[in-house]
Design a protein around this motif. Structure first.
Motif, PDB file in Angstrom:
ATOM      1  N   THR A 122     -23.273  -1.771  16.308  1.00 56.79           N
ATOM      2  CA  THR A 122     -24.168  -0.437  16.763  1.00 56.79           C
ATOM      3  C   THR A 122     -23.356  -0.187  17.355  1.00 56.79           C
ATOM      4  O   THR A 122     -23.429  -0.811  18.286  1.00 56.79           O
ATOM      5  N   SER A 123     -23.431   1.208  17.968  1.00 62.68           N
ATOM      6  CA  SER A 123     -23.110   1.876  19.474  1.00 62.68           C
ATOM      7  C   SER A 123     -24.153   2.188  19.854  1.00 62.68           C
ATOM      8  O   SER A 123     -25.325   2.697  19.273  1.00 62.68           O
ATOM      9  N   GLY A 124     -23.952   2.695  21.287  1.00 59.94           N
ATOM     10  CA  GLY A 124     -24.410   3.635  21.874  1.00 59.94           C
ATOM     11  C   GLY A 124     -26.085   3.585  22.293  1.00 59.94           C
ATOM     12  O   GLY A 124     -26.688   2.413  22.128  1.00 59.94           O
ATOM     13  N   ARG A 125     -26.578   4.623  21.908  1.00 54.27           N
ATOM     14  CA  ARG A 125     -28.591   4.723  21.950  1.00 54.27           C
ATOM     15  C   ARG A 125     -28.386   4.104  20.744  1.00 54.27           C
ATOM     16  O   ARG A 125     -30.039   3.074  21.378  1.00 54.27           O
ATOM     17  N   GLN A 173     -25.712  -5.239  17.909  1.00 54.52           N
ATOM     18  CA  GLN A 173     -24.868  -5.002  19.191  1.00 54.52           C
ATOM     19  C   GLN A 173     -23.565  -4.916  18.728  1.00 54.52           C
ATOM     20  O   GLN A 173     -22.993  -4.258  19.167  1.00 54.52           O
ATOM     21  N   GLU A 217     -33.659  11.549  25.456  1.00 52.13           N
ATOM     22  CA  GLU A 217     -33.156  10.189  24.461  1.00 52.13           C
ATOM     23  C   GLU A 217     -34.304   8.577  25.860  1.00 52.13           C
ATOM     24  O   GLU A 217     -34.881   7.897  25.349  1.00 52.13           O
ATOM     25  N   ASP A 238     -29.843  13.428  27.339  1.00 52.71           N
ATOM     26  CA  ASP A 238     -29.651  11.672  27.427  1.00 52.71           C
ATOM     27  C   ASP A 238     -30.786  11.440  28.225  1.00 52.71           C
ATOM     28  O   ASP A 238     -31.451  10.563  27.886  1.00 52.71           O
ATOM     29  N   SER A 271     -27.539   1.492  19.075  1.00 52.33           N
ATOM     30  CA  SER A 271     -27.805   0.042  19.369  1.00 52.33           C
ATOM     31  C   SER A 271     -28.873  -0.415  20.178  1.00 52.33           C
ATOM     32  O   SER A 271     -29.786  -0.805  19.734  1.00 52.33           O
ATOM     33  N   GLN A 272     -29.305   0.193  21.753  1.00 49.39           N
ATOM     34  CA  GLN A 272     -30.232  -0.268  22.836  1.00 49.39           C
ATOM     35  C   GLN A 272     -31.829   0.715  21.816  1.00 49.39           C
ATOM     36  O   GLN A 272     -32.259  -0.480  22.411  1.00 49.39           O
TER      37      GLN A 272
END
Length: 621
Positions: free
Chosen positions: A488-491, A485, A533, A530, A493-494
């Motif tokens: 990385t970032s955003g989607r 976390q 994804e 969005d 990372s999720q």
């Protein structure tokens, strides 16, 4: 496929053979010839029309058009144009004649032509051969080949395979059992059974037999042929099986092989482009794009040049823009491919087995000896480490400490050279420690190696991910999830966070739910990116692999597209890479690793490092 006409070259409307003969005559008159006029005219007429032009040319000028073309043109362009002017059966006859009459036999050409032609084409070929060369094709072929390879060629030359619609329903299972018994079940293969069944049963019948075979053997018949047969006979039988499954797919693969790597196999390229231009070139293009993610048009364009290239592109027809929908032929193949991948047992064939008379104390002493004093005996180290299983290596680590009071890892680090050290240390770690180390490496320093993160997380089982999490915490004093976390970032990372939970469902596919999942994915493709994804993530990151295989298979049916193409077209960046990684891994884990390994090894390897890698590979393929 009964889909009507699937070729790219058709009869020209308002055709006038004499006018065309004159155009060609003028194009060859004087100094130099107008090659563009020649290639435009020849590729713009069907083969039947070209025969009328040859006749009109003779009537008008008293000359042989083919001789004139040979005289005026040169090289590959000449071969291509002259071949286009021959009737198809005579072109096949010439290919076979050249394949056996030259120095050495061109077995690949024999295999390709005889495995892929239908009964009528074979009969026409036999007659054309007799007419052109005054000899019997069967005698010439048998005079030049031997063994089972020869027998199967003779069977194919009879052109007596049952016609496509003929299926003996009561024999499907019996035939599959007979093939299984003839190969996999006994010592020594009963080749005559393979020859009889694969040479005589109809295409539709054999497709059903192959499905049945897959159930019985838990692997596709191609795998059995590869392990049971050998040499030209094996290559011929594989070609026959591929043509039974799908002639266009067979030719797509042959075309790709003819152009990839150094140099182009122009004979193969010319032969296929000519003979399929009026039959199934559209299907071949479609299969090509599905397999190689580039259009046949572009590959020809990159691989050839000049008038030769222009002529080939005219035969190819259009350039397939990358993500159109599947034609029926390719959609069916994509569907079938997922089905096969869902029923094939992945047999892991490791190259390293535990050493039999294993003595950890002895190994520990020998390793110490190899590192003591001046210089290090790297061969001894490689030999010990590469020939023990991972569990045995852990015992050696313990023995090293118990007997010598030393830390083997530290000793190795200080004694070995860079690449070799990385590899040997990598082998000495437990799988979980190794994974944790790779994850750590991918995240430390300036940039993040997203590919490595994806590759590790999409290919590990839940248990392996949990062990990796524990090893990461033990080794680096923080949780892997936190590391991901903060790095990385955003989607993206999720997605990684979801995967690192190691909570993917287990167990077989649930058919009803797979249909629902597939429809949801298909619907999501029309949402904004969005929402798309999020939906993809909620299914691809949580469902079991066997279940996802079914989902991806049904997805083809719901959307008429392949899941990989959609991901490539609609997504971008790291999210695309992650989703794509999951799909590749679901499709076939060993293939996914092979692809990644190949990319990784494009950089050269050398010396001891290479020696160790080769040992781990376990022999040459």
């Amino acid at each position: 496929m009964g889909m009507g006409f699937r070729g790219t070259v058709t009869d020209a409307p308002d055709f006038d053979a004499s006018a065309d003969a004159e155009t060609l005559y003028n194009a060859m008159k004087g100094i130099g010839s107008d090659k563009e006029a020649i290639l435009d005219l020849v590729t713009g007429r069907s083969n039947a029309q070209r025969q009328e032009i040859v006749q009109a040319y003779k009537s008008s000028y008293g000359k042989n058009l083919i001789d004139d073309l040979k005289y005026e043109l040169t090289g590959k362009f000449e071969r291509l144009i002259v071949s286009l002017m021959r009737p198809q059966a005579y072109h096949d006859a010439k290919e076979i004649h050249d394949a056996i009459k030259g120095a050495g036999t061109d077995e690949k050409c024999l295999i390709e032509v005889l495995a892929s032609r239908n009964n009528q084409q074979i009969h026409n070929l036999v007659e054309a051969y007799k007419d052109a060369y005054g000899s019997d094709i069967e005698e010439d072929v048998t005079g030049d080949t031997s063994g089972h390879f020869k027998k199967m060629l003779v069977v194919l030359l009879q052109g007596t395979r049952d016609e496509p619609g003929v299926v003996h329903a009561e024999l499907v299972e019996e035939d599959a059992q007979a093939l299984f018994a003839a190969g996999e079940e006994q010592w020594g293969t009963e080749e005559s059974i393979f020859i009889m069944l694969l040479g005589n049963r109809s295409v539709n019948h054999l497709q059903m037999v192959f499905d049945k075979y897959q159930e019985i053997a838990e692997k596709p018949i191609e795998d059995s042929i590869k392990s049971e047969l050998s040499g030209d006979f094996e290559r011929l039988m594989l070609a026959v099986v591929q043509c039974i499954r799908s002639v266009p797919m067979y030719f797509a693969k042959r075309l790709y092989k003819s152009m990839k790597g150094l140099g182009t196999q122009d004979n193969t390229l010319i032969r296929i482009m000519i003979c399929r231009s009026e039959i199934d070139m559209l299907d071949i293009r479609e299969c090509f794009r599905m397999c190689y993610e580039k259009s046949l048009y572009n590959m020809i364009k990159e691989d050839t040049s000049g008038d030769y290239k222009r002529t080939l592109l005219a035969l190819c027809g259009g350039d397939d823009d990358l993500a159109g929908e599947f034609f029926p032929e390719a959609a069916q193949l994509a569907y079938k491919m997922w089905e096969t991948s869902a029923t094939t047992k992945v047999q892991l064939r490791p190259t390293i087995r535990p050493a039999s008379d294993f003595d950890p104390a002895d190994d520990a002493q020998n390793l110490r000896k190899a590192m003591k004093g001046f210089g290090t005996d790297e061969d001894v180290i490689i030999n010990i480490v590469a020939n023990r299983s991972n569990e045995q290596r852990q015992e050696i680590r313990q023995a090293f400490k118990s007997i010598l009071g030393r830390d083997l890892m530290k000793d190795l680090k200080s004694e070995l050279s860079k690449n070799l050290e990385r590899l040997i240390i990598g082998l000495m770690l437990t799988p979980a420690e190794f994974d944790a180390k790779m994850m750590r490496k991918a995240m430390e320093g300036a940039g993040t190696d997203e590919h490595a993160l994806i590759e590790i997380l999409v290919t590990r089982s839940n248990g392996e991910i949990h062990a990796m999490n524990a090893a990461y915490r033990a080794g680096y004093k923080k949780s892997m999830e936190d590391a991901i976390q903060s790095d990385t970032s955003g989607r993206f990372s999720q997605i990684l966070t979801s995967l690192v939970q190691g909570a993917r469902e287990q167990g077989p596919a649930d058919w009803d739910r797979a249909l629902v999942d597939a429809q949801e994915l298909a619907d999501a493709c029309n949402e904004d990116s969005d929402d798309m994804e999020i939906k993809f993530m909620s299914i691809l990151c949580t469902r079991s692999f066997p279940h996802l295989r079914r989902v991806f298979q049904e997805f083809v049916r719901c959307s008429n597209k392949d899941i990989e193409q959609i991901i490539k077209k609609e997504m971008s960046g790291d999210v695309k890479q992650a989703m794509y990684g999951i799909v590749r891994s679901v499709k076939n884990q060993s293939n996914y690793f092979a692809e990644r390994l190949y990319k990784a090894m494009k950089g050269d390897t050398s010396g001891d490092y290479r020696k160790t890698l080769l040992m781990l590979c376990g022999g040459q393929d």
